[in-house]
Design an enzyme around this catalytic site. Sequence first.
Site, PDB file in Angstrom:
ATOM      1  N   TYR A 154      51.919  26.468  41.750  1.00 31.24           N
ATOM      2  CA  TYR A 154      51.036  27.513  42.300  1.00 31.24           C
ATOM      3  C   TYR A 154      51.799  28.312  43.363  1.00 31.24           C
ATOM      4  O   TYR A 154      51.793  29.543  43.355  1.00 31.24           O
ATOM      5  CB  TYR A 154      49.788  26.869  42.894  1.00 31.24           C
ATOM      6  N   CYS A 214      38.464  39.509  28.733  1.00 34.85           N
ATOM      7  CA  CYS A 214      39.905  39.563  28.478  1.00 34.85           C
ATOM      8  C   CYS A 214      40.588  38.358  29.097  1.00 34.85           C
ATOM      9  O   CYS A 214      40.321  37.989  30.239  1.00 34.85           O
ATOM     10  CB  CYS A 214      40.429  40.853  29.111  1.00 34.85           C
ATOM     11  N   ASN A 273      44.091  40.121  40.247  1.00 31.27           N
ATOM     12  CA  ASN A 273      43.496  39.051  41.052  1.00 31.27           C
ATOM     13  C   ASN A 273      43.322  37.729  40.313  1.00 31.27           C
ATOM     14  O   ASN A 273      43.360  36.662  40.933  1.00 31.27           O
ATOM     15  CB  ASN A 273      42.135  39.559  41.561  1.00 31.27           C
ATOM     16  N   GLY A 292      39.811  39.041  36.891  1.00 28.00           N
ATOM     17  CA  GLY A 292      39.177  37.867  37.503  1.00 28.00           C
ATOM     18  C   GLY A 292      37.980  38.278  38.336  1.00 28.00           C
ATOM     19  O   GLY A 292      37.735  37.706  39.410  1.00 28.00           O
ATOM     20  N   ALA A 322      34.683  38.278  37.531  1.00 30.59           N
ATOM     21  CA  ALA A 322      33.356  37.725  37.219  1.00 30.59           C
ATOM     22  C   ALA A 322      32.776  36.954  38.394  1.00 30.59           C
ATOM     23  O   ALA A 322      31.548  36.846  38.534  1.00 30.59           O
ATOM     24  CB  ALA A 322      33.444  36.822  35.990  1.00 30.59           C
ATOM     25  N   GLN A 323      33.639  36.398  39.234  1.00 32.14           N
ATOM     26  CA  GLN A 323      33.157  35.578  40.358  1.00 32.14           C
ATOM     27  C   GLN A 323      34.199  35.596  41.482  1.00 32.14           C
ATOM     28  O   GLN A 323      35.256  36.222  41.356  1.00 32.14           O
ATOM     29  CB  GLN A 323      32.943  34.130  39.898  1.00 32.14           C
ATOM     30  N   GLY A 324      33.899  34.878  42.541  1.00 39.98           N
ATOM     31  CA  GLY A 324      34.874  34.655  43.612  1.00 39.98           C
ATOM     32  C   GLY A 324      35.370  35.930  44.268  1.00 39.98           C
ATOM     33  O   GLY A 324      34.633  36.902  44.438  1.00 39.98           O
ATOM     34  N   VAL A 384      43.864  37.458  30.616  1.00 42.86           N
ATOM     35  CA  VAL A 384      44.982  38.271  31.137  1.00 42.86           C
ATOM     36  C   VAL A 384      46.341  37.840  30.579  1.00 42.86           C
ATOM     37  O   VAL A 384      47.317  38.579  30.670  1.00 42.86           O
ATOM     38  CB  VAL A 384      45.031  38.286  32.689  1.00 42.86           C
ATOM     39  N   GLY A 409      37.429  38.226  43.248  1.00 43.98           N
ATOM     40  CA  GLY A 409      37.425  39.420  42.398  1.00 43.98           C
ATOM     41  C   GLY A 409      36.071  40.103  42.375  1.00 43.98           C
ATOM     42  O   GLY A 409      35.967  41.332  42.431  1.00 43.98           O
TER      43      GLY A 409
END
Length: 253
Positions: free
Chosen positions: A150, A62, A90, A11, A13-15, A64, A17
């Site tokens: 969640y 990928c 993450n 994870g 790519a953004q945020g 996950v 992570g």
Amino acid sequence: MFTGKAALITGAAQGLGKSFAAVLLQKGCKVCAVDINEEKLQSTVKEFNTVYGEGSVIGNKCDVTNARELKESFKQAKDTFRHIDIVVNNAGVVDEQNWEKCLDINLTAVIRGTLLALDYMRKDRGGNGGTIVNVSSMAGIYPVEFAPAYAASKHGVIGYTRSWAFHPEVQSNGVRLVCLCPAYTDTDIIKSLPKSSVDIELYQKSLQTLGVMKMERVMEAFVKLLEDTDNIGSVLSVNKFGIKYWKMQDAKL
Ligand SMILES: NC(=O)C1=CN([C@@H]2O[C@H](COP(=O)(O)OP(=O)(O)OC[C@H]3O[C@@H](n4cnc5c(N)ncnc54)[C@H](O)[C@@H]3O)[C@@H](O)[C@H]2O)C=CC1
Ligand SMILES: CC/C=C\C[C@H](O)[C@H](O)/C=C/C=C/C=C\C=C\C(=O)C/C=C\CCC(=O)O
């Protein structure tokens, strides 16, 4: 402590992570960034290779929840950097409508990522030891009325991580497992609104009470988790009130 090490982050790519990756790169780590969002991943990898030097980051598209793809990401990281020293599980979503997907990404894939990390890091399996940071949430400690699936996934991450952390073979083979539990942080995930008006109201009230943290605060907690090397099986929370270890060590036979 970090120079010459290699990390795999899901994870990324953004945020959060992406920020975990930036923090580790600043400290001299190489990073394998894994994400389902190919476009964002490529742009992040390009940005990091420009800032931190060509070859400091590789990207692996990928999902996950796909066991084969996740296994391939670990193999790519090992083949490129020759060792994996830090794994940050993450990638996560909020999706109460599709709660099975939420559990698949937030818990099952974290379990799979942890097992792969153990395989690559355990000294008796040819690794050098290392650290696994599993990203839970304050929702892994507190009940969340408007996001029960969640919350269940994040409670599960803590139970799973702590259980492996205290396994004698894991400890004697140099692998440390820890959990990071942030409260609301300024990323896209907090835009995932619940569906019913009651739940939207509960969510907005919760956001108002707890506020939304800046990324830097969570990164401070992340670095602390990595640097406190005696914190085996620890659960570190970060919210507007501060950064604290939970006395879960007491909940151990
Ligand atoms: N932002 C917040 O308020 C908090 C977030 N967290 C946790 O932090 C983690 C990161 O979330 P954020 O950065 O905030 O959200 P985000 O939505 O900005 O980033 C999540 C990343 O995970 C990737 N991802 C989603 N599903 C995936 C899959 N199946 N395979 C591979 N990658 C996938 C997305 O493409 C995205 O790049 C999550 O586990 C989340 O539950 C925990 C506490 C607070
Ligand atoms: C629909 C939800 C959207 C996004 C969820 C986020 O990704 C995040 O993971 C959810 C967080 C939920 C947090 C719930 C409770 C938080 C509680 C606290 O922070 C406790 C506050 C004060 C107690 C004092 C202390 O122990 O620090």
